[in-house]
Design an enzyme around this catalytic site. Structure first.
Site, PDB file in Angstrom:
ATOM      1  N   TYR A  67      -5.554  -0.087 -12.633  1.00 40.81           N
ATOM      2  CA  TYR A  67      -4.264   0.055 -11.957  1.00 40.81           C
ATOM      3  C   TYR A  67      -3.625   1.314 -12.528  1.00 40.81           C
ATOM      4  O   TYR A  67      -3.205   1.329 -13.688  1.00 40.81           O
ATOM      5  CB  TYR A  67      -3.419  -1.188 -12.234  1.00 40.81           C
ATOM      6  CG  TYR A  67      -2.136  -1.335 -11.445  1.00 40.81           C
ATOM      7  CD1 TYR A  67      -1.673  -0.354 -10.583  1.00 40.81           C
ATOM      8  CD2 TYR A  67      -1.385  -2.497 -11.575  1.00 40.81           C
ATOM      9  CE1 TYR A  67      -0.498  -0.518  -9.874  1.00 40.81           C
ATOM     10  CE2 TYR A  67      -0.208  -2.674 -10.865  1.00 40.81           C
ATOM     11  CZ  TYR A  67       0.236  -1.683 -10.019  1.00 40.81           C
ATOM     12  OH  TYR A  67       1.402  -1.858  -9.326  1.00 40.81           O
ATOM     13  N   LYS A 105      -6.572   0.825  -8.089  1.00 38.38           N
ATOM     14  CA  LYS A 105      -5.354   0.819  -7.285  1.00 38.38           C
ATOM     15  C   LYS A 105      -4.529   2.003  -7.753  1.00 38.38           C
ATOM     16  O   LYS A 105      -4.045   2.034  -8.887  1.00 38.38           O
ATOM     17  CB  LYS A 105      -4.549  -0.471  -7.466  1.00 38.38           C
ATOM     18  CG  LYS A 105      -3.283  -0.446  -6.598  1.00 38.38           C
ATOM     19  CD  LYS A 105      -2.242  -1.465  -6.984  1.00 38.38           C
ATOM     20  CE  LYS A 105      -0.972  -1.211  -6.146  1.00 38.38           C
ATOM     21  NZ  LYS A 105       0.169  -2.023  -6.575  1.00 38.38           N
TER      22      LYS A 105
END
Length: 310
Positions: A143, A171
């Site tokens: 992330y 992400k």
């Protein structure tokens, strides 16, 4: 939609909303509202679900509340779509405790940031992700969230860990489209690149990103699914038109203005919109976030109506 990846499992593509965590007026997880929200997302045609991320208010939830979220989502979704669980915490030992809970709950993969609060070196970030992958036994998604963890995950580091099979995807919530493009162009092993930006999804998909993790997808999952489908069939004009409708809807996150922090304004807007749409019972956000007032919720209602959602 999925494809094989270097981590030996299915790397996600498509629309994977970061699911909000509805709360009761006394700040407990509202399981009944949470189940309705899950059904709302599944009915919208999403390709996966990401719980315990930023839009889930993971930073505010106790470990016991995190377990309630995990058990509820895995039990209710029952394998209909992949479930990713955030295992976000300051340092590796704390993250590994969340990994064990996520694995025990039966999720499909875990999502971790770089370590934070501590000042880290790229060698330590590599060790962090390698340890999570080795001990969890599940696909690990990085992330990239420098606004919160104050470290940018560079393309070189991500591609190195992808080639090792440590990372199944990223992400990208960095706002660095050039950096995301470098990852897309540089990947050799299958590696899922998911944009975290609600407002540039069409351009990310055009660059070759595999999907989107949109907080606004809680409010309008159908819209993001339609955008993704338009892009998948190469209808970029239709994709842009749907993206621009969603950009106008995204104005809800600014309604709180300067009266509160960006987290309070954004997460409060998503929850207010879900409440107005009849999905969740209470729009409250966790402490110490400042709640939206009656007038602000009314302005969100007008934006929902303009977007065709009320």
């Amino acid at each position: 939609m999925s494809m094989p990846n270097a981590a030996g499992s299915a790397a996600l593509s498509g629309v994977i909303p970061p699911v909000c965590t509805p709360l009761t007026p006394d700040y407990q997880v509202d399981v009944a509202s949470f189940v309705r929200l899950l059904d709302h997302l599944l009915d919208g045609g999403v390709d996966g679900l990401f719980v315990l991320g930023s839009s889930s208010e993971a930073a505010y939830l106790t470990d016991a509340q995190r377990r309630v979220v995990l058990e509820t989502v895995v039990g209710h979704v029952a394998g209909q779509v992949p479930v990713l669980a955030g295992v976000i915490d300051m340092t590796t030992p704390r993250v590994l405790e969340h990994v064990r809970a996520a694995v025990a709950a039966g999720v499909s993969g875990v999502v971790a940031t770089a370590p934070f609060y501590t000042r880290t070196h790229p060698a330590e970030i590599r060790l962090h992700f390698r340890t999570i992958a080795a001990q969890g036994g599940l696909p690990v998604y990085a992330y990239d969230l420098p606004v919160s963890v104050h470290t940018k995950l560079g393309a070189g580091l991500l591609l190195e860990l992808a080639a090792e099979g440590v990372l199944a995807g990223v992400k990208d919530s960095s706002g660095d489209d050039g950096g995301m493009r470098a990852v897309i162009m540089g990947r050799e092993a299958p590696f899922s690149v998911l944009t975290g930006s609600e407002v540039t999804v069409d351009s990310a998909l055009w660059m070759g990103a595999d999907g989107v993790v949109p907080g606004l997808g809680n409010v309008d999952p159908h819209g993001y699914v339609e955008l993704y489908r338009c892009a998948s069939r190469g209808d970029w004009e239709a994709a842009r038109a749907e993206q621009e409708r969603l950009v106008r809807l995204f104005e809800i996150v600014k309604v709180g203005g300067t009266r509160m922090g960006g987290s309070s304004s954004g997460l409060g807007a998503f929850k207010a919109a879900l409440h107005l749409r009849g999905v969740i019972d209470c729009p409250i956000t966790a402490l110490p976030q400042i709640p939206l007032n009656h007038d602000e919720i009314g302005r969100i209602g007008k934006l929902l109506a303009t977007a065709g959602l009320l």
